[in-house]
Design a protein around this motif. Structure first.
Motif, PDB file in Angstrom:
ATOM      1  N   ARG A 122       0.587  -1.175   0.186  1.00 40.55           N
ATOM      2  CA  ARG A 122       0.062   0.020   0.017  1.00 40.55           C
ATOM      3  C   ARG A 122       0.727   1.254  -0.023  1.00 40.55           C
ATOM      4  NH1 ARG A 122      -5.334  -0.503   0.348  1.00 40.55           N
ATOM      5  NH2 ARG A 122      -6.184  -2.527   0.916  1.00 40.55           N
ATOM      6  N   GLU A 123       1.854   1.196   0.709  1.00 41.31           N
ATOM      7  CA  GLU A 123       2.927   2.401   0.666  1.00 41.31           C
ATOM      8  C   GLU A 123       3.586   2.441  -0.611  1.00 41.31           C
ATOM      9  OE1 GLU A 123       7.057   3.603   2.854  1.00 41.31           O
ATOM     10  OE2 GLU A 123       5.704   2.150   4.097  1.00 41.31           O
ATOM     11  N   SER A 124       3.534   1.586  -1.426  1.00 41.16           N
ATOM     12  CA  SER A 124       4.352   1.747  -2.722  1.00 41.16           C
ATOM     13  C   SER A 124       3.294   2.303  -3.900  1.00 41.16           C
ATOM     14  CB  SER A 124       5.117   0.444  -3.220  1.00 41.16           C
ATOM     15  OG  SER A 124       4.134  -0.396  -3.505  1.00 41.16           O
ATOM     16  N   LEU A 125       2.153   1.769  -3.756  1.00 39.22           N
ATOM     17  CA  LEU A 125       1.084   1.936  -4.775  1.00 39.22           C
ATOM     18  C   LEU A 125       0.579   3.310  -4.938  1.00 39.22           C
ATOM     19  CD1 LEU A 125      -0.686  -1.523  -4.605  1.00 39.22           C
ATOM     20  CD2 LEU A 125       1.140  -0.556  -6.304  1.00 39.22           C
ATOM     21  N   ASP A 126       0.095   3.899  -5.995  1.00 39.61           N
ATOM     22  CA  ASP A 126      -0.793   4.816  -6.041  1.00 39.61           C
ATOM     23  C   ASP A 126      -1.891   4.431  -6.871  1.00 39.61           C
ATOM     24  OD1 ASP A 126      -2.570   7.116  -6.815  1.00 39.61           O
ATOM     25  OD2 ASP A 126      -0.904   8.008  -8.198  1.00 39.61           O
ATOM     26  N   GLU A 132      -4.964   5.025  -7.564  1.00 43.23           N
ATOM     27  CA  GLU A 132      -5.544   6.062  -8.449  1.00 43.23           C
ATOM     28  C   GLU A 132      -5.198   5.928 -10.162  1.00 43.23           C
ATOM     29  OE1 GLU A 132      -5.597  10.131  -7.348  1.00 43.23           O
ATOM     30  OE2 GLU A 132      -6.707   9.827  -5.510  1.00 43.23           O
ATOM     31  N   GLN A 133      -3.814   5.099 -10.145  1.00 48.60           N
ATOM     32  CA  GLN A 133      -3.242   4.989 -11.323  1.00 48.60           C
ATOM     33  C   GLN A 133      -3.925   3.574 -12.167  1.00 48.60           C
ATOM     34  OE1 GLN A 133       0.824   5.531 -12.276  1.00 48.60           O
ATOM     35  NE2 GLN A 133       1.151   6.744 -10.472  1.00 48.60           N
ATOM     36  N   HIS A 176      -1.072  -0.450 -12.948  1.00 45.91           N
ATOM     37  CA  HIS A 176      -0.046   0.215 -12.037  1.00 45.91           C
ATOM     38  C   HIS A 176      -0.064  -0.745 -10.737  1.00 45.91           C
ATOM     39  CE1 HIS A 176       2.175   2.652  -9.295  1.00 45.91           C
ATOM     40  NE2 HIS A 176       1.204   2.557  -8.385  1.00 45.91           N
ATOM     41  N   GLN A 225       3.512  -2.415 -10.104  1.00 47.21           N
ATOM     42  CA  GLN A 225       4.234  -1.911  -8.946  1.00 47.21           C
ATOM     43  C   GLN A 225       4.156  -2.593  -7.902  1.00 47.21           C
ATOM     44  OE1 GLN A 225       6.075   0.663  -9.336  1.00 47.21           O
ATOM     45  NE2 GLN A 225       6.803   0.697  -7.021  1.00 47.21           N
ATOM     46  N   ALA A 252      -7.902  -0.150  -6.994  1.00 47.11           N
ATOM     47  CA  ALA A 252      -7.455   0.319  -8.034  1.00 47.11           C
ATOM     48  C   ALA A 252      -8.399   0.542  -9.282  1.00 47.11           C
ATOM     49  CB  ALA A 252      -6.221  -0.530  -8.786  1.00 47.11           C
TER      50      ALA A 252
END
Length: 200
Positions: A71-75, A77-78, A82, A86, A141
């Protein structure tokens, strides 16, 4: 649970993770964990009624830690692509940086559970927790990005786990970081193509 008991519980689970990584599933005894945690076997037995109960908490902690790192590494909204690229990339990097001991032990635990009634569903717990995590991240996502997936998200979650675990086993058996990274990139291309995310 009192604050002191909660601290001791966390201390014991952390010690159990170290023992599992070092000795594997077969070597993870209550006595070994008590010694690593610096508590008496009697105190350990008061907190955990069995080895399987302790191992369930180990699996839960490892998956929760993986979830926090992803969760820390992901955005989110992409979108789904992604999240897949990622998220799997982050998991793979953590695996290589931290060593494969815990993943090997998780495979051992799954086989132990599958072969014995004493496993108390450890294999089901392990794979369900990872599949639920992957499914949840892809669903979030998709929702954030307004996307749909060509296959059900729980199917995608199981396939991601199956593909990654297969590559992990190959890497453990024949370590070659460059080859493994290339194979992982191809596998992700395949999974993204299967998901075929599209705008709603």
């Amino acid at each position: 649970m009192t604050h002191e008991a909660a601290d001791r519980h966390d201390q014991v689970v952390a010690a159990a993770i170290r023992v599992v990584e070092a000795l594997g599933a077969a070597g993870t005894t209550m006595d070994a964990v008590a010694a690593e945690a610096g508590v008496s076997p009697e105190a350990l037995a008061r907190d955990f009624s069995s080895r399987d109960e302790l191992l369930r908490d180990v699996i839960t902690r490892v998956v929760d830690d993986t979830s926090a790192a992803l969760r820390e590494s992901l955005d989110l909204e992409q979108g789904i692509e992604h999240a897949l690229r990622q998220g799997v990339g982050t998991f793979w990097a953590r695996l290589l940086d931290g060593g494969t001991g815990m993943r090997v032990a998780q495979f051992e635990l799954a086989l132990y559970s599958a072969r014995t009634d004493a496993g108390s569903g450890l294999a089901r717990l392990e794979f369900a927790r990872y599949t639920d995590l992957l499914t949840e991240l892809c669903a979030e996502a998709a929702a954030f990005a307004g996307e749909e997936c060509a296959v059900p998200l729980d199917v995608l979650g199981r396939l991601v786990l199956g593909v990654v675990d297969g590559l992990v086993l190959q890497h453990i058996a024949n370590p070659d970081p460059a080859r493994s990274q290339r194979d992982l990139a191809h596998a992700l291309d395949m999974l993204v193509a299967l998901a075929a995310p599209r705008r709603r």
